[in-house]
Design a protein around this motif. Sequence first.
Motif, PDB file in Angstrom:
ATOM      1  N   UNK A 213      -7.131  -4.650  -3.628  1.00 56.89           N
ATOM      2  CA  UNK A 213      -6.587  -4.128  -2.357  1.00 56.89           C
ATOM      3  C   UNK A 213      -6.124  -2.672  -2.477  1.00 56.89           C
ATOM      4  N   UNK A 214      -5.541  -2.306  -3.618  1.00 64.98           N
ATOM      5  CA  UNK A 214      -5.051  -0.930  -3.793  1.00 64.98           C
ATOM      6  C   UNK A 214      -6.216   0.054  -3.955  1.00 64.98           C
TER       7      UNK A 214
ATOM      8  N   UNK B  37       2.320   1.586  -3.445  1.00 68.63           N
ATOM      9  CA  UNK B  37       1.278   2.054  -4.359  1.00 68.63           C
ATOM     10  C   UNK B  37       1.034   3.550  -4.166  1.00 68.63           C
TER      11      UNK B  37
ATOM     12  N   UNK C 139      -9.212  -0.320  -2.848  1.00 63.46           N
ATOM     13  CA  UNK C 139      -9.869  -0.229  -1.541  1.00 63.46           C
ATOM     14  C   UNK C 139      -9.069   0.682  -0.604  1.00 63.46           C
ATOM     15  N   UNK C 140      -7.756   0.451  -0.568  1.00 72.14           N
ATOM     16  CA  UNK C 140      -6.885   1.300   0.262  1.00 72.14           C
ATOM     17  C   UNK C 140      -7.035   2.769  -0.138  1.00 72.14           C
ATOM     18  N   UNK C 141      -6.980   3.018  -1.466  1.00 70.35           N
ATOM     19  CA  UNK C 141      -7.090   4.396  -1.951  1.00 70.35           C
ATOM     20  C   UNK C 141      -8.384   5.035  -1.462  1.00 70.35           C
TER      21      UNK C 141
ATOM     22  N   UNK D  48     -10.207   4.166   1.134  1.00 67.51           N
ATOM     23  CA  UNK D  48     -10.337   4.245   2.599  1.00 67.51           C
ATOM     24  C   UNK D  48      -9.425   5.288   3.224  1.00 67.51           C
TER      25      UNK D  48
ATOM     26  N   UNK E  13       0.831  -1.208   0.000  1.00 66.00           N
ATOM     27  CA  UNK E  13       0.000   0.000   0.000  1.00 66.00           C
ATOM     28  C   UNK E  13       0.870   1.265   0.000  1.00 66.00           C
TER      29      UNK E  13
ATOM     30  N   UNK F 161      -9.439   6.391 -10.436  1.00 64.02           N
ATOM     31  CA  UNK F 161      -9.153   6.525  -8.998  1.00 64.02           C
ATOM     32  C   UNK F 161      -7.839   5.811  -8.686  1.00 64.02           C
ATOM     33  N   UNK F 162      -7.711   4.598  -9.228  1.00 68.25           N
ATOM     34  CA  UNK F 162      -6.521   3.791  -8.991  1.00 68.25           C
ATOM     35  C   UNK F 162      -5.259   4.498  -9.487  1.00 68.25           C
TER      36      UNK F 162
ATOM     37  N   UNK G  70      -8.960   2.488   9.538  1.00 63.03           N
ATOM     38  CA  UNK G  70      -9.352   1.897   8.248  1.00 63.03           C
ATOM     39  C   UNK G  70      -8.141   1.340   7.534  1.00 63.03           C
TER      40      UNK G  70
ATOM     41  N   UNK H   6       1.405   1.914 -11.623  1.00 69.23           N
ATOM     42  CA  UNK H   6       0.329   1.272 -10.868  1.00 69.23           C
ATOM     43  C   UNK H   6       0.072  -0.128 -11.423  1.00 69.23           C
TER      44      UNK H   6
ATOM     45  N   UNK I 170       2.059  -3.049 -10.095  1.00 71.53           N
ATOM     46  CA  UNK I 170       1.752  -3.571  -8.764  1.00 71.53           C
ATOM     47  C   UNK I 170       0.704  -4.688  -8.806  1.00 71.53           C
TER      48      UNK I 170
ATOM     49  N   UNK J  48      -6.426  -2.983   6.685  1.00 77.11           N
ATOM     50  CA  UNK J  48      -5.962  -3.584   5.431  1.00 77.11           C
ATOM     51  C   UNK J  48      -4.655  -4.366   5.609  1.00 77.11           C
TER      52      UNK J  48
END
Lengths: 405, 405
Positions: free
Chosen positions: B252-253, A256, B255-257, B259, A253, B314-315, A375, B376, B379, A379
Amino acid sequence: MNAVGVIVEYNPFHNGHAYHVKKTREETGADIVIAVMSGNFLQRGEPALLSKWDRAEMALKGGADIVFELPYQFAVQKAETFAKGAVEILYKAGCNSICFGSESGSIADFQATLRYMKKHNHLFQQQIKHHIEKGVSYPKAMSLAFQDLPADEEIVDLSKPNNILGFQYLKAIDNQGFNMQAYTIKRKNADYHDEHFSSQTIASATSIRKALFSEKNKMAQIKQYVPEHTFHLLNQYIKKFGKLHSWENYWPYLRYKLLQTNQEELKAVYEVEEGLENRLISFALHADSFKDFMEKIKTKRYTWTRLQRTCVHILTNAKKYEMNQSKVSYLRLLGMTEKGRDYLNKFKHQSDIPIVSKLSSFYNNQIELDIRSSRVYALGAGLKFQTKLLQAEFNHPPIYLSQNK
Amino acid sequence: MNAVGVIVEYNPFHNGHAYHVKKTREETGADIVIAVMSGNFLQRGEPALLSKWDRAEMALKGGADIVFELPYQFAVQKAETFAKGAVEILYKAGCNSICFGSESGSIADFQATLRYMKKHNHLFQQQIKHHIEKGVSYPKAMSLAFQDLPADEEIVDLSKPNNILGFQYLKAIDNQGFNMQAYTIKRKNADYHDEHFSSQTIASATSIRKALFSEKNKMAQIKQYVPEHTFHLLNQYIKKFGKLHSWENYWPYLRYKLLQTNQEELKAVYEVEEGLENRLISFALHADSFKDFMEKIKTKRYTWTRLQRTCVHILTNAKKYEMNQSKVSYLRLLGMTEKGRDYLNKFKHQSDIPIVSKLSSFYNNQIELDIRSSRVYALGAGLKFQTKLLQAEFNHPPIYLSQNK
């Protein structure tokens, strides 16, 4: 009721901590022990092994009566800010004393140190500046500047990191004019940063963590150094969420984040300054792990800890404007015993800031950082457990421990 | 030398594509086939199965002479913008014709459609507005509006997505006043979006991808539908980078972004509008996979494809101000055959935009998005292969295929 405060991270709770809580009660004669504990990310810029809820449970089972969360804004900070926030929380929670662990075990020495440092403050600041100009890190400059001061036998050695926090607690009480008495308990064995086991029952949290991430017999190695409840909770956590948390869980993360941003955006993050943004982005391209990344970005100018904290702020998107240190604005309750609840029932009427038991009841910019960091923290669980941990973070009521704990 | 352009994604290159390239050469009599190909993220808002370098190699081995990358700014866009950018690249690359696949196979029908749509444009736009006000998605409104127009037997049915791209290519040529001739080749079997295999040698890319992510015999299932070189490159890629890329690798990326951000930050991203930011953030808390997430955020207002593209933006952190469609400003060369090189050696002197063979030689805001999206994209490789793929993305010279390919 008389309340004493302790400032903790419990990562994880071990026999040395149990000893400290027990002695705190004995030495201060307090009825109630209130712990203020870092949330999911810690002072040294690391994710906690397991979530704040499990660590709060450890704290209660280990002898504390109440656990409040130290807001992210104060927790992931250098010693001075960390101490300032923690002492303020305890004061707002009604504590008339605090009690911390130290190598010396003599509060008089710490008090003498505080007087001494106030007296020599001008020279001290001058010398810090002098050493920083030579290109060393801030903590290193402090340590050198301290050594430049005139000798005094009664004071504690602030060139040793172990003594810094205790000194900062006293300074925070003094600066903020709080009417709180300070106690210190001499630590048993185990140096704070010791990486190896050197006693039969007491080990540093550092050495315990090291064993927990070792190749084999992780749990067997630590068994003798932690209370049974810690041992059980660690085992349970791995079953529930797939693994314990370490920086490596978050490396994908962080990487990224660094690879999809640009210098301008990154400079908005707290503690990213003086061209560090370029260094971070360019090494993110080449590092295979967090450890590898840290070794690549490390310079003399910044300590490892400072860089780790910066990485946490990048990970949690903590902006400069969000981290402006303000006053403590709430007491986030993570857990209480029956006795703790009785205390809070009486105390809550005289508290001048809200006691937050559920997130739906309170919102401001300070608690937003706690929420966001939780949050992100979730993860770090195993992929298929993330949603479960996210939900646990938000729907969790304070841990409650009835009398027969 | 006469050059014809084809507009492709090759995800992956299959027998239908090989047929199209061969027929393109035959029908147009061109000496050179230039392919403009989406980079690592595709028009429908998905990561490509394998990187643009491997797909460029497939293209060359499959019959193209030169492969240019369609910049991210045009590639991850609705059909109209995608077509506009792609046609512009081909024109700038010296093509005097383009050739696309279609169900009808009649270029006269497409030309009639273009005239027809210009004639009825006012009514068409009115009807689109009318249908959108009823709450349907833009593509759905277009399809309905088309059905509202007066009947005409000579035109292609634009209520079918398959025909939209071809129409948009013609419109782009016409709008930009390019002197380019258009050809179309009738597709063999296999519907564009067909999910199942229905022929012995021709299958849609959709059905091939589906097989590649199925439980077992992935490679055996697709063998008969792709040229040997595609089959080999797919196998090689999995060996080199751990896996093929799918949206789930990036969940996962994403979602992380979601959150770690907030509404304001998210609204700066291209295509995030009308309150979509709240919906995206709140469902990121509850979705266990990208598929789960997409099903949760889907509404009548937006198509699946539009939402997938938004997720890509977004990613890759593609901001509104960065995606303002500008002119094509470079030709990024991904690969060439010996014949392609000869063409470029002559053509480069008359090109009015730079031909970029290595990233160190050119930089602007348009190519910045290609670079960032490639970072990106890397990854999405297996964890221990990410650095290797990141490096491959940046140090990669254009693929070169000598005569005896």
